[in-house]
Motif scaffolding. Sequence first.
Motif, PDB file in Angstrom:
ATOM      1  N   UNK A  33      64.162   8.680 -48.736  1.00 15.31           N
ATOM      2  CA  UNK A  33      62.756   8.521 -48.354  1.00 15.31           C
ATOM      3  C   UNK A  33      61.787   8.694 -49.510  1.00 15.31           C
ATOM      4  N   UNK A  34      62.234   9.253 -50.634  1.00 15.79           N
ATOM      5  CA  UNK A  34      61.333   9.422 -51.780  1.00 15.79           C
ATOM      6  C   UNK A  34      61.190   8.140 -52.591  1.00 15.79           C
ATOM      7  N   UNK A  35      62.064   7.163 -52.358  1.00 16.26           N
ATOM      8  CA  UNK A  35      62.031   5.922 -53.151  1.00 16.26           C
ATOM      9  C   UNK A  35      60.928   5.020 -52.630  1.00 16.26           C
ATOM     10  N   UNK A  36      59.968   4.701 -53.493  1.00 10.70           N
ATOM     11  CA  UNK A  36      58.832   3.886 -53.091  1.00 10.70           C
ATOM     12  C   UNK A  36      59.025   2.397 -53.353  1.00 10.70           C
ATOM     13  N   UNK A  37      59.982   2.040 -54.217  1.00  7.10           N
ATOM     14  CA  UNK A  37      60.214   0.622 -54.501  1.00  7.10           C
ATOM     15  C   UNK A  37      61.600   0.449 -55.093  1.00  7.10           C
ATOM     16  N   UNK A  41      62.162  -1.238 -57.768  1.00 11.15           N
ATOM     17  CA  UNK A  41      62.006  -1.063 -59.218  1.00 11.15           C
ATOM     18  C   UNK A  41      62.100   0.415 -59.599  1.00 11.15           C
ATOM     19  N   UNK A  42      61.500   1.280 -58.799  1.00  9.03           N
ATOM     20  CA  UNK A  42      61.600   2.716 -59.062  1.00  9.03           C
ATOM     21  C   UNK A  42      63.060   3.167 -59.032  1.00  9.03           C
ATOM     22  N   UNK A  43      63.799   2.673 -58.055  1.00  4.13           N
ATOM     23  CA  UNK A  43      65.216   3.017 -57.956  1.00  4.13           C
ATOM     24  C   UNK A  43      65.959   2.567 -59.210  1.00  4.13           C
ATOM     25  N   UNK A  44      65.737   1.327 -59.621  1.00  7.35           N
ATOM     26  CA  UNK A  44      66.451   0.793 -60.779  1.00  7.35           C
ATOM     27  C   UNK A  44      66.117   1.565 -62.050  1.00  7.35           C
ATOM     28  N   UNK A  45      64.873   1.967 -62.200  1.00  2.00           N
ATOM     29  CA  UNK A  45      64.442   2.658 -63.411  1.00  2.00           C
ATOM     30  C   UNK A  45      64.832   4.139 -63.429  1.00  2.00           C
ATOM     31  N   UNK A  56      70.922   0.167 -51.296  1.00  4.75           N
ATOM     32  CA  UNK A  56      71.394   1.336 -50.540  1.00  4.75           C
ATOM     33  C   UNK A  56      70.607   2.582 -50.926  1.00  4.75           C
ATOM     34  N   UNK A  57      70.296   2.748 -52.190  1.00  2.85           N
ATOM     35  CA  UNK A  57      69.513   3.900 -52.635  1.00  2.85           C
ATOM     36  C   UNK A  57      68.102   3.841 -52.077  1.00  2.85           C
ATOM     37  N   UNK A  58      67.498   2.680 -52.094  1.00  2.00           N
ATOM     38  CA  UNK A  58      66.135   2.533 -51.577  1.00  2.00           C
ATOM     39  C   UNK A  58      66.083   2.808 -50.077  1.00  2.00           C
ATOM     40  N   UNK A  59      67.085   2.318 -49.347  1.00  2.00           N
ATOM     41  CA  UNK A  59      67.128   2.542 -47.900  1.00  2.00           C
ATOM     42  C   UNK A  59      67.508   3.980 -47.547  1.00  2.00           C
ATOM     43  N   UNK A  60      68.275   4.641 -48.422  1.00  3.46           N
ATOM     44  CA  UNK A  60      68.816   5.954 -48.094  1.00  3.46           C
ATOM     45  C   UNK A  60      68.003   7.129 -48.578  1.00  3.46           C
TER      46      UNK A  60
END
Length: 311
Positions: free
Chosen positions: A147-151, A153-157, A141-145
């Motif tokens: 636009x700054x999230x590139x992957x 893994x970035x979200x999780x970290x 949900x964070x990755x889809x929501x």
Amino acid sequence: MDGAPGETIGDQAADDAALIAGLTERLRLLRIVSQQRRYHGRPTPRLPSKRAIIELLNDIVATLYPRHFGPQDLAPEATDTFIAQMLASIRLRLADLVITELMLAPDADATASHARGEALSRAFLERLVIIRDLHDTDILAAWQGDPSAMSLDEVAFCFPGVAAILHHRIAHELSRAGIRMIARIMAEHSHSVTGIDIHPGAKIGPAFFIDHGTGVVIGETAVIGRNVRLYQQVTLGAKSFQDDGTGALVKGQPRHPQIGDDVVIYAGATILGRITVGQGAVIGGGVWLLEDVAPGAMVTQARPMLRFAPG
């Protein structure tokens, strides 16, 4: 003549020793009074270790996401062994902490507390699969929501809202089992490192996303549905506190909002009391809300007007 240097140092050491002895005695007396007030004359029980609880929380996170939060040099072929070892360690440590918390109750029985601690620690391990499955929906949900999230893994970290939600899902499992102190310590540690304050009693559905996150507050009896998005400085709080007629607060009463599926709440919104925000509603930034919102509704502040002073 002044005394010799050795005598001065000796006098200072004696003064320090007398000061420390006096303070130790005064603190001992205060501690006795405090313990008598808390434990009503029964033997002083052992308290859970806050440091041990935080270490346990971090190890649970590493077990759920070993590639991200496990040992830096963890080889893929060694991952299952690492997880098995961690699960065994988590179960034993959690059982000891739970038993310690249960023994704080005025009517605690050592045999019953030990049996319940062992059972709850095993039941908690079973729930880790559910926690991992739920939190994967939060990461997505964070990755889809955002636009700054590139992957993923970035979200999780990197996303503090994602970290806070994972900590909450772990603490919530303990809270719902009645292990409230350990759960609260985990929640307050998460608050201190993320700036997001989620009471472990709050019920939160899958695919939950807190964007930015600083200053978000979610109260104990809040209920949040599926696919909900919150922005920074959102408060899901209580409007008032019920008392029992003598001035003592009644605890555990539903007093926080219920948020339906697919709701978006923008930055700085304050939603108070046991009200319901219906499915698909949008709450604008800075809104102060004290009443129910219909499904699909949009609630915004009055639009500001720009006026120019006479020249």
